[in-house]
Design a protein around this motif. Sequence first.
Motif, PDB file in Angstrom:
ATOM      1  N   LEU A 165       0.902  -0.936  -0.113  1.00  0.00           N
ATOM      2  CA  LEU A 165      -0.217   0.244  -0.199  1.00  0.00           C
ATOM      3  C   LEU A 165       0.374   1.369   0.257  1.00  0.00           C
ATOM      4  O   LEU A 165       1.810   1.091   0.494  1.00  0.00           O
ATOM      5  N   LEU A 166       0.569   2.065  -0.720  1.00  0.00           N
ATOM      6  CA  LEU A 166       0.802   3.541  -0.344  1.00  0.00           C
ATOM      7  C   LEU A 166      -0.217   4.514  -1.080  1.00  0.00           C
ATOM      8  O   LEU A 166      -1.069   4.864  -1.376  1.00  0.00           O
ATOM      9  N   ALA A 167       0.000   5.182   0.538  1.00  0.00           N
ATOM     10  CA  ALA A 167      -1.146   6.586   0.857  1.00  0.00           C
ATOM     11  C   ALA A 167      -0.485   7.789  -0.095  1.00  0.00           C
ATOM     12  O   ALA A 167       0.472   7.704   0.495  1.00  0.00           O
ATOM     13  N   ILE A 194      13.018   8.635  -4.595  1.00  0.00           N
ATOM     14  CA  ILE A 194      12.021   9.124  -4.593  1.00  0.00           C
ATOM     15  C   ILE A 194      11.243   8.971  -3.572  1.00  0.00           C
ATOM     16  O   ILE A 194      10.789   9.523  -2.795  1.00  0.00           O
ATOM     17  N   TYR A 195      11.138   7.776  -2.775  1.00  0.00           N
ATOM     18  CA  TYR A 195      10.458   6.773  -1.575  1.00  0.00           C
ATOM     19  C   TYR A 195      11.359   7.283   0.041  1.00  0.00           C
ATOM     20  O   TYR A 195      10.877   7.498   1.198  1.00  0.00           O
ATOM     21  N   ARG A 244       7.173   7.787   4.197  1.00  0.00           N
ATOM     22  CA  ARG A 244       7.549   7.135   5.411  1.00  0.00           C
ATOM     23  C   ARG A 244       5.783   6.952   6.499  1.00  0.00           C
ATOM     24  O   ARG A 244       4.823   7.103   5.008  1.00  0.00           O
ATOM     25  N   THR A 245       6.038   5.985   7.589  1.00  0.00           N
ATOM     26  CA  THR A 245       5.263   4.818   7.410  1.00  0.00           C
ATOM     27  C   THR A 245       5.233   5.626   9.114  1.00  0.00           C
ATOM     28  O   THR A 245       5.473   5.731   9.458  1.00  0.00           O
ATOM     29  N   ARG A 298       2.069   3.496   4.515  1.00  0.00           N
ATOM     30  CA  ARG A 298       3.280   4.081   4.221  1.00  0.00           C
ATOM     31  C   ARG A 298       2.483   5.345   3.631  1.00  0.00           C
ATOM     32  O   ARG A 298       1.727   4.723   2.558  1.00  0.00           O
ATOM     33  N   LEU A 299       3.095   6.564   3.488  1.00  0.00           N
ATOM     34  CA  LEU A 299       2.111   8.008   3.216  1.00  0.00           C
ATOM     35  C   LEU A 299       3.478   9.064   2.882  1.00  0.00           C
ATOM     36  O   LEU A 299       4.305   8.833   3.348  1.00  0.00           O
TER      37      LEU A 299
END
Length: 309
Positions: free
Chosen positions: A31-33, A104-105, A110-111, A116-117
Amino acid sequence: MKVAFVGKGGSGKTTLASLFASHLSAEGHPLLAIDADINQHLAVALGMSEEDAARLPALGRHLPLIKEHLRGANPRIPDAAGMIKTTPPGRGSRLLRLAEDNPIYDACVRTVGGVRLAVTGPFGDDDIGVSCYHSKVGATELLLNHLVDRPDEYVVVDMTAGADSFASGLFTRFDLTFLVCEPTVRSVGVYRQYVGHARDFGVRVAVVGNKVDGPEDIAFLRERVGDDLLTWIGRSAHVRAAERGHVRPIAELEPENRRALHTLREAADRVRRDWAAYQRLAVEFHLRNANAWAGAHLADQVDPDFVPA
């Protein structure tokens, strides 16, 4: 799957985005928010203090890094400065995986609360009277244009309120858009405005009722939005506690509301992305921007035979 939460300001879209992201995370899905709203509240909704949320690295402040990485060795883009928010990928571009190591990440993700946001960043004092907030949201659009997500992977984006989403092509970057709608005339008005624009571009919209008190509210929504009503979230002590700064584990959400989140995931999973159509829309909005303000020469960035997948 890429999904967005939209709706009238105050409808609860950030709350539902946070609940859905927490639900997916608890189920173990990659997941990525992304918080792409001008009011940056998603991190707080996920359980971070306002002080710590204000210190999160912003995508909008890392645009040079983002552009340089995504440009890769694409011969149609001679330098990162020439990229704009709509620049589509082509042969030689770096495509992102949802779960990978990249600069980039490292710089921007950040978690928070197990999720992961990434955040676009707030509208600062130095922007007032000078720039548009959508210049910051452009970082999100670039990421989604270059992100090749796999089945059982999810990107959850909290969008700007109301029809403000249509100030860029970002609204076309999703497999399914959840429109959060309260059982009120004003909220239904935003729904009608949104779908009136979105469906011209084949954007799939599902309505999620929020702050629903009982059968009368459900009947009101069914009458006004019809078959677009997918599910609803009832009044929630869990949500009320979060609004007061006490974010509880998602497992403590009321069972009927947790089932509604499961319904959202099932609806997203039923969608099958047409990668060629996805790229065509990216190209269309890039050409619109090139011709309107960025310079017609940027049409040369389009790789006509490229499909990301």
